[in-house]
Design a protein around this motif. Sequence first.
Motif, PDB file in Angstrom:
ATOM      1  N   MET A 274       0.830  -1.117  -0.028  1.00 30.60           N
ATOM      2  CA  MET A 274      -0.019  -0.017  -0.053  1.00 30.60           C
ATOM      3  C   MET A 274       0.815   1.487  -0.141  1.00 30.60           C
ATOM      4  SD  MET A 274      -3.163  -1.044   2.661  1.00 30.60           S
ATOM      5  CE  MET A 274      -3.886   0.439   2.400  1.00 30.60           C
ATOM      6  N   LEU A 275       1.953   1.238   0.622  1.00 21.67           N
ATOM      7  CA  LEU A 275       2.922   2.308   0.863  1.00 21.67           C
ATOM      8  C   LEU A 275       3.921   2.354  -0.534  1.00 21.67           C
ATOM      9  CD1 LEU A 275       3.784   2.431   4.491  1.00 21.67           C
ATOM     10  CD2 LEU A 275       2.161   3.780   3.212  1.00 21.67           C
ATOM     11  N   ASN A 276       3.814   1.229  -1.643  1.00 23.85           N
ATOM     12  CA  ASN A 276       4.548   1.385  -2.648  1.00 23.85           C
ATOM     13  C   ASN A 276       6.097   1.086  -2.266  1.00 23.85           C
ATOM     14  OD1 ASN A 276       4.906   1.157  -5.213  1.00 23.85           O
ATOM     15  ND2 ASN A 276       5.411   3.287  -5.627  1.00 23.85           N
ATOM     16  N   LEU A 277       6.256   0.392  -1.180  1.00 24.23           N
ATOM     17  CA  LEU A 277       7.665  -0.018  -0.715  1.00 24.23           C
ATOM     18  C   LEU A 277       8.002  -1.472  -0.999  1.00 24.23           C
ATOM     19  CD1 LEU A 277       7.366   1.520   2.962  1.00 24.23           C
ATOM     20  CD2 LEU A 277       8.631   2.549   0.808  1.00 24.23           C
ATOM     21  N   PRO A 278       9.456  -1.503  -1.058  1.00 19.49           N
ATOM     22  CA  PRO A 278       9.770  -3.145  -1.335  1.00 19.49           C
ATOM     23  C   PRO A 278       9.137  -4.143  -0.322  1.00 19.49           C
ATOM     24  CG  PRO A 278      11.572  -1.622  -1.696  1.00 19.49           C
ATOM     25  CD  PRO A 278      10.722  -0.811  -1.138  1.00 19.49           C
ATOM     26  N   VAL A 279       8.817  -5.036  -0.541  1.00 16.94           N
ATOM     27  CA  VAL A 279       8.202  -6.125   0.523  1.00 16.94           C
ATOM     28  C   VAL A 279       9.241  -6.358   1.690  1.00 16.94           C
ATOM     29  CG1 VAL A 279       7.112  -8.141   1.114  1.00 16.94           C
ATOM     30  CG2 VAL A 279       6.335  -6.881  -0.870  1.00 16.94           C
ATOM     31  N   PHE A 280       9.105  -6.085   2.832  1.00 17.13           N
ATOM     32  CA  PHE A 280      10.225  -6.061   3.590  1.00 17.13           C
ATOM     33  C   PHE A 280      10.966  -7.539   3.727  1.00 17.13           C
ATOM     34  CE2 PHE A 280       6.867  -7.461   6.227  1.00 17.13           C
ATOM     35  CZ  PHE A 280       7.292  -8.488   7.350  1.00 17.13           C
ATOM     36  N   TRP A 281      10.070  -8.413   3.798  1.00 10.26           N
ATOM     37  CA  TRP A 281      10.784  -9.955   4.109  1.00 10.26           C
ATOM     38  C   TRP A 281      11.335 -10.433   2.754  1.00 10.26           C
ATOM     39  CZ3 TRP A 281       8.743 -14.105   1.376  1.00 10.26           C
ATOM     40  CH2 TRP A 281       7.716 -13.939   0.853  1.00 10.26           C
ATOM     41  N   LEU A 282      11.234  -9.863   1.635  1.00  2.20           N
ATOM     42  CA  LEU A 282      11.910 -10.226   0.501  1.00  2.20           C
ATOM     43  C   LEU A 282      13.185  -9.639   0.504  1.00  2.20           C
ATOM     44  CD1 LEU A 282       8.736 -10.015  -2.125  1.00  2.20           C
ATOM     45  CD2 LEU A 282       9.987 -12.021  -1.089  1.00  2.20           C
ATOM     46  N   GLN A 283      13.551  -8.851   1.229  1.00  2.00           N
ATOM     47  CA  GLN A 283      14.917  -8.012   1.140  1.00  2.00           C
ATOM     48  C   GLN A 283      15.976  -8.823   1.848  1.00  2.00           C
ATOM     49  OE1 GLN A 283      14.814  -5.089  -0.709  1.00  2.00           O
ATOM     50  NE2 GLN A 283      12.771  -5.934  -0.741  1.00  2.00           N
ATOM     51  N   THR A 284      15.609  -9.826   2.682  1.00  2.00           N
ATOM     52  CA  THR A 284      16.642 -10.343   3.559  1.00  2.00           C
ATOM     53  C   THR A 284      15.814 -11.934   4.046  1.00  2.00           C
ATOM     54  OG1 THR A 284      17.825 -10.572   5.725  1.00  2.00           O
ATOM     55  CG2 THR A 284      15.844  -9.261   5.359  1.00  2.00           C
ATOM     56  N   PRO A 285      16.747 -12.781   4.201  1.00  2.00           N
ATOM     57  CA  PRO A 285      16.309 -14.368   4.673  1.00  2.00           C
ATOM     58  C   PRO A 285      15.999 -14.251   5.749  1.00  2.00           C
ATOM     59  CG  PRO A 285      18.489 -14.323   3.943  1.00  2.00           C
ATOM     60  CD  PRO A 285      18.321 -12.960   3.751  1.00  2.00           C
ATOM     61  N   VAL A 286      16.421 -13.177   6.812  1.00  3.01           N
ATOM     62  CA  VAL A 286      16.373 -13.146   8.186  1.00  3.01           C
ATOM     63  C   VAL A 286      14.861 -13.753   8.722  1.00  3.01           C
ATOM     64  CG1 VAL A 286      16.213 -11.820  10.280  1.00  3.01           C
ATOM     65  CG2 VAL A 286      18.063 -11.635   8.589  1.00  3.01           C
ATOM     66  N   TYR A 287      13.843 -13.107   8.024  1.00  6.51           N
ATOM     67  CA  TYR A 287      12.499 -13.392   8.597  1.00  6.51           C
ATOM     68  C   TYR A 287      12.181 -15.004   8.322  1.00  6.51           C
ATOM     69  CZ  TYR A 287      12.447  -8.367   8.786  1.00  6.51           C
ATOM     70  OH  TYR A 287      12.945  -7.127   9.138  1.00  6.51           O
ATOM     71  N   LEU A 288      12.550 -15.547   7.117  1.00  7.88           N
ATOM     72  CA  LEU A 288      12.403 -16.907   6.981  1.00  7.88           C
ATOM     73  C   LEU A 288      13.309 -17.898   8.057  1.00  7.88           C
ATOM     74  CD1 LEU A 288      13.084 -17.119   3.118  1.00  7.88           C
ATOM     75  CD2 LEU A 288      10.923 -17.211   4.407  1.00  7.88           C
ATOM     76  N   ALA A 289      14.524 -17.370   8.454  1.00  9.72           N
ATOM     77  CA  ALA A 289      14.991 -18.102   9.443  1.00  9.72           C
ATOM     78  C   ALA A 289      14.397 -17.748  10.828  1.00  9.72           C
ATOM     79  CB  ALA A 289      16.505 -17.742   9.479  1.00  9.72           C
ATOM     80  N   VAL A 290      13.878 -16.791  11.151  1.00  8.52           N
ATOM     81  CA  VAL A 290      13.257 -16.428  12.423  1.00  8.52           C
ATOM     82  C   VAL A 290      11.871 -17.181  12.532  1.00  8.52           C
ATOM     83  CG1 VAL A 290      12.112 -14.841  13.831  1.00  8.52           C
ATOM     84  CG2 VAL A 290      14.297 -14.114  12.751  1.00  8.52           C
ATOM     85  N   THR A 291      11.286 -17.612  11.531  1.00 11.24           N
ATOM     86  CA  THR A 291      10.089 -18.330  11.509  1.00 11.24           C
ATOM     87  C   THR A 291      10.571 -19.643  11.754  1.00 11.24           C
ATOM     88  OG1 THR A 291       9.111 -16.728   9.966  1.00 11.24           O
ATOM     89  CG2 THR A 291       7.957 -18.908  10.293  1.00 11.24           C
ATOM     90  N   ALA A 292      11.605 -20.097  11.130  1.00  8.28           N
ATOM     91  CA  ALA A 292      11.892 -21.621  11.476  1.00  8.28           C
ATOM     92  C   ALA A 292      12.512 -21.724  13.018  1.00  8.28           C
ATOM     93  CB  ALA A 292      13.207 -21.964  10.430  1.00  8.28           C
TER      94      ALA A 292
END
Length: 210
Positions: A53-71
């Motif tokens: 909605m803010l026309n920003l890059p989707v935050f979790w696609l910029q770094t794998p950190v969020y995938l790792a944190v979910t794991a």
Amino acid sequence: MELSFIFIIEIIGTIAFAISGIRLAAFKKFDLFGAYTIGMVTATGGGTLRDLMLNLPVFWLQTPVYLAVTAISLAIVIIFRRILVSHNRILFTFDAIGLALFVVIGMQKTLEVGYPMWAAIVMGTITGSFGGVVRDILINEEPLFFRKDIYATACIAGGLLYWLLAALGASVVVQQLSCAILVIVIRVCTLCFNWTLPVLSSGISPSPKK
């Protein structure tokens, strides 16, 4: 320093929301991949909609950190599943923490790109609550966002306090902490005192069963 502080609370919020989603998936007897997916959606759904909605890059696609944190969150639920899955208050605790921190993140990111405070409150509410909406839909539950339980209202109240403190000249950290604390306090009071919002009734009595 401020950016690192925001990143820290974003990671904490991601863990909290991911655990709340994975815990519900475990209760519904999802497999590991399904549970991971629910955790990821819960943790990133609100922020994804906000960024789009803010026309920003989707935050979790910029770094794998969020995938790792979910794991990591999935591993925590597996290790402590007897405690996390069997106690509803545990879910409530993690959900309240994630909600509060994501409201702060949503507001801060919206203000950083130049939107006014009222828009930041809206985006903070979306960031905090939309992941839970998607989670509940995927596990076939009525979304908490639309029930009489005080959920989105807590986000708005926290946002209004953020606005008030900003107008009074308080530091950004004070604004953020106060907003998060108020959201958590309201959610705790909702549980302890059974606070609810009025229900919109159709005014039509159900037909008697024959």
